[in-house]
Design a protein around this motif. Sequence first.
Motif, PDB file in Angstrom:
ATOM      1  N   LEU A   1       0.828  -1.202   0.000  1.00 44.48           N
ATOM      2  CA  LEU A   1       0.000   0.000   0.000  1.00 44.48           C
ATOM      3  C   LEU A   1       0.863   1.253   0.000  1.00 44.48           C
ATOM      4  O   LEU A   1       1.846   1.338   0.750  1.00 44.48           O
ATOM      5  CB  LEU A   1      -0.923   0.013   1.228  1.00 44.48           C
ATOM      6  N   ASN A   2       0.490   2.210  -0.829  1.00 39.57           N
ATOM      7  CA  ASN A   2       1.184   3.494  -0.893  1.00 39.57           C
ATOM      8  C   ASN A   2       0.343   4.587  -0.262  1.00 39.57           C
ATOM      9  O   ASN A   2      -0.840   4.718  -0.570  1.00 39.57           O
ATOM     10  CB  ASN A   2       1.472   3.879  -2.352  1.00 39.57           C
ATOM     11  N   GLY A   3       0.964   5.344   0.624  1.00 37.87           N
ATOM     12  CA  GLY A   3       0.322   6.528   1.193  1.00 37.87           C
ATOM     13  C   GLY A   3       1.158   7.737   0.838  1.00 37.87           C
ATOM     14  O   GLY A   3       1.425   8.000  -0.323  1.00 37.87           O
ATOM     15  N   GLY A   4       1.585   8.482   1.840  1.00 38.54           N
ATOM     16  CA  GLY A   4       2.500   9.583   1.600  1.00 38.54           C
ATOM     17  C   GLY A   4       1.819  10.892   1.248  1.00 38.54           C
ATOM     18  O   GLY A   4       0.593  10.996   1.166  1.00 38.54           O
ATOM     19  N   LYS A   5       2.655  11.903   1.035  1.00 45.93           N
ATOM     20  CA  LYS A   5       2.191  13.264   0.788  1.00 45.93           C
ATOM     21  C   LYS A   5       1.246  13.366  -0.414  1.00 45.93           C
ATOM     22  O   LYS A   5       0.381  14.224  -0.459  1.00 45.93           O
ATOM     23  CB  LYS A   5       3.394  14.175   0.558  1.00 45.93           C
ATOM     24  N   GLN A   6       1.454  12.508  -1.412  1.00 44.22           N
ATOM     25  CA  GLN A   6       0.669  12.610  -2.638  1.00 44.22           C
ATOM     26  C   GLN A   6      -0.598  11.752  -2.625  1.00 44.22           C
ATOM     27  O   GLN A   6      -1.318  11.681  -3.623  1.00 44.22           O
ATOM     28  CB  GLN A   6       1.537  12.196  -3.842  1.00 44.22           C
ATOM     29  N   SER A   7      -0.888  11.105  -1.502  1.00 43.74           N
ATOM     30  CA  SER A   7      -1.987  10.135  -1.478  1.00 43.74           C
ATOM     31  C   SER A   7      -3.370  10.774  -1.385  1.00 43.74           C
ATOM     32  O   SER A   7      -4.367  10.160  -1.728  1.00 43.74           O
ATOM     33  CB  SER A   7      -1.801   9.174  -0.300  1.00 43.74           C
ATOM     34  N   GLY A   8      -3.428  11.992  -0.860  1.00 45.07           N
ATOM     35  CA  GLY A   8      -4.729  12.647  -0.715  1.00 45.07           C
ATOM     36  C   GLY A   8      -5.273  12.586   0.691  1.00 45.07           C
ATOM     37  O   GLY A   8      -6.145  13.372   1.057  1.00 45.07           O
TER      38      GLY A   8
ATOM     39  N   LEU B   1       3.100   8.785   5.918  1.00 39.57           N
ATOM     40  CA  LEU B   1       4.047   7.676   5.843  1.00 39.57           C
ATOM     41  C   LEU B   1       3.888   6.980   4.496  1.00 39.57           C
ATOM     42  O   LEU B   1       2.781   6.700   4.051  1.00 39.57           O
ATOM     43  CB  LEU B   1       3.792   6.695   6.988  1.00 39.57           C
ATOM     44  N   ALA B   2       5.006   6.707   3.832  1.00 39.35           N
ATOM     45  CA  ALA B   2       4.979   6.411   2.392  1.00 39.35           C
ATOM     46  C   ALA B   2       4.345   5.085   2.010  1.00 39.35           C
ATOM     47  O   ALA B   2       3.392   5.053   1.238  1.00 39.35           O
ATOM     48  CB  ALA B   2       6.403   6.478   1.827  1.00 39.35           C
ATOM     49  N   SER B   3       4.870   3.964   2.520  1.00 42.46           N
ATOM     50  CA  SER B   3       4.417   2.661   2.008  1.00 42.46           C
ATOM     51  C   SER B   3       4.442   1.600   3.101  1.00 42.46           C
ATOM     52  O   SER B   3       5.356   1.555   3.920  1.00 42.46           O
ATOM     53  CB  SER B   3       5.311   2.180   0.848  1.00 42.46           C
TER      54      SER B   3
ATOM     55  N   SER C   1       9.859   7.071   4.515  1.00 41.99           N
ATOM     56  CA  SER C   1      10.311   8.199   3.681  1.00 41.99           C
ATOM     57  C   SER C   1      10.129   9.506   4.448  1.00 41.99           C
ATOM     58  O   SER C   1       9.504  10.464   3.977  1.00 41.99           O
ATOM     59  CB  SER C   1       9.551   8.247   2.349  1.00 41.99           C
ATOM     60  N   ALA C   2      10.720   9.545   5.649  1.00 44.11           N
ATOM     61  CA  ALA C   2      10.489  10.655   6.581  1.00 44.11           C
ATOM     62  C   ALA C   2      10.966  12.000   6.051  1.00 44.11           C
ATOM     63  O   ALA C   2      10.446  13.040   6.462  1.00 44.11           O
ATOM     64  CB  ALA C   2      11.169  10.352   7.920  1.00 44.11           C
TER      65      ALA C   2
END
Length: 413
Positions: free
Chosen positions: A140-147, A152-154, A236-237
Motif C-alpha cells: 500500500l502506498n500513502g505519503g504526501k501525494q496520497s490525498g 508515511l509512504a508505504s 520516507s520521513a
Amino acid sequence: MTNNTPPYSALIPLLRIISGYGVKSNHDDSQRAYIEISCNINNHARVMEGCVIGHEVADDSSLDELKAVNDSLIGADVENQQEIDNKLRSAEISESMRLSVSVAVHKTSAKLNNISTLEALKALAKKDAYSVPVPIVTLLNGGKQSGGKNNLASLCICADLKKSFSEGLDVLERIYMKVEDLLKKKFPNNCPSIGANGGLSYSCDKVELMFELVKEAATELELTSEEDFYFILDCSASDFHTEVAPGQGSAKKGQSTSRHRYDWVEGQVKPSEDFCDYLENLVETENIVTLIDPLHHEDEEGLARLREKLASCHILNRGSANIMKMQSTLTGTIATLQAAQGFKVLEAATHEEGETLLADLALVSGCEMMLLGGLRGCRRALYNQINIRLQQNYKMQPALQDWGFPEKTAEEE
C-alpha cells in the motif's frame, strides 16, 4: 559503423535490447529506449564495431549522447566490462544513458560466450555462489501525494524466513490480491491505482488503517503475522521533515532539544522525540521487522535512540550504504555492493521499467533483502525472473536464515 564487416555468421548483433533505466516509458514499449550493438569477431577478439543507442522519438540532445557513446566505445573489447565502463564514465552523457549502455554491453558479452546474464554477473562480481535475498513486496502506498492525512509512504510485507522463495512469494501474492479485492469492495467508486513502485494507492488519514486492512485480508486467507509474513514500513520521513531552532516547540515530556520536526499526520508538526515514541509503539504493536527511512538522515540523535530502543527491528536509511540502487555502470554498482558493510537492501528505482537484470544482480549482490516493489506491471517481472532462475536449477542459498535479533528476556516480554 565501418563498412568492412565480417560475414553475418561472425557478426553478433543484439537488436533492440530494452533498457528501462532513465526512460519515461509509461509502460509503453514503443517509447522505450533500444540499444543495438554489433561486435566484429576478428582473430578471436570481440571488438565493438558499432554501438547505436536510440529512441523511437529521439531529440537533438539524445543524438548528441548517441554520438558520444559511439565515439567512446568503437574498438573497445566487449568482454572487458571494466574497460567499457571506464570509457562510459569519461563520456559526456547522462547517467541513465551510461547505465543503459553498460547493461547492454554486459548482455552482449554474455550472449557471445553463450552463458546467461546471471552467470556473467557472477563472474564479473567474482562470486563463488548465488544467494536469494528476502523479497520485500510493496502493498500500500500513502505519503504526501496520497490525498489523505497519512504521510508515511508505504506499507510492505515479506514472507516468513522458513519459507522457500516460491512459497513465500505465493503467500505475498495472495495477500496482495486480497488487499486489492478489499479496496475495490470498500471503495467501489474509487478503484485503487497502481503506483510506479507496483503498490496499491490507499488514501487514508492514519497508517494504522493500512495495517488493519492487511490484517483483515490475512484473516480471510487464514494467514497470520509473525507466522506467515512480517511487516516492513517505508516511512520516507524526509518527505515530511522540517527543521527549527533547537528548543522551539515542545515534546510530550518537556522541552524538545531536537531541531527536527515531522508531520507524519498532515498538519500536525511534532518534534523528533514524539515521532520516535510513535514509531516505537507502532513497531511493538504491529511486529514490524524493518523501518526504512524512519527519520531524516541528519537526525542522528533520533536514529541512535531508535536503534537502542528497537533492538528487534532493522533501522535502515537511504542516505546510508545500507540501501543501494543501481549506479551509473555495472562495475560501479558491484564495487559499491562489495564495499558496503552490515545489513543491506537492494532497491529497484522507479524508472527501471522493462529491465530484469536487477533480479539477476540481486542473486550475486550479497544483500539480505531486496525491495523490488509490488506484484504488478514491470515490478512483477523482477520476481518472475528470480523464479525462472530457480527453475533453471541454479544452486542458491537464502541470504537471510534468521533476523539476527536478540532474544527477549521474560522481563522485556
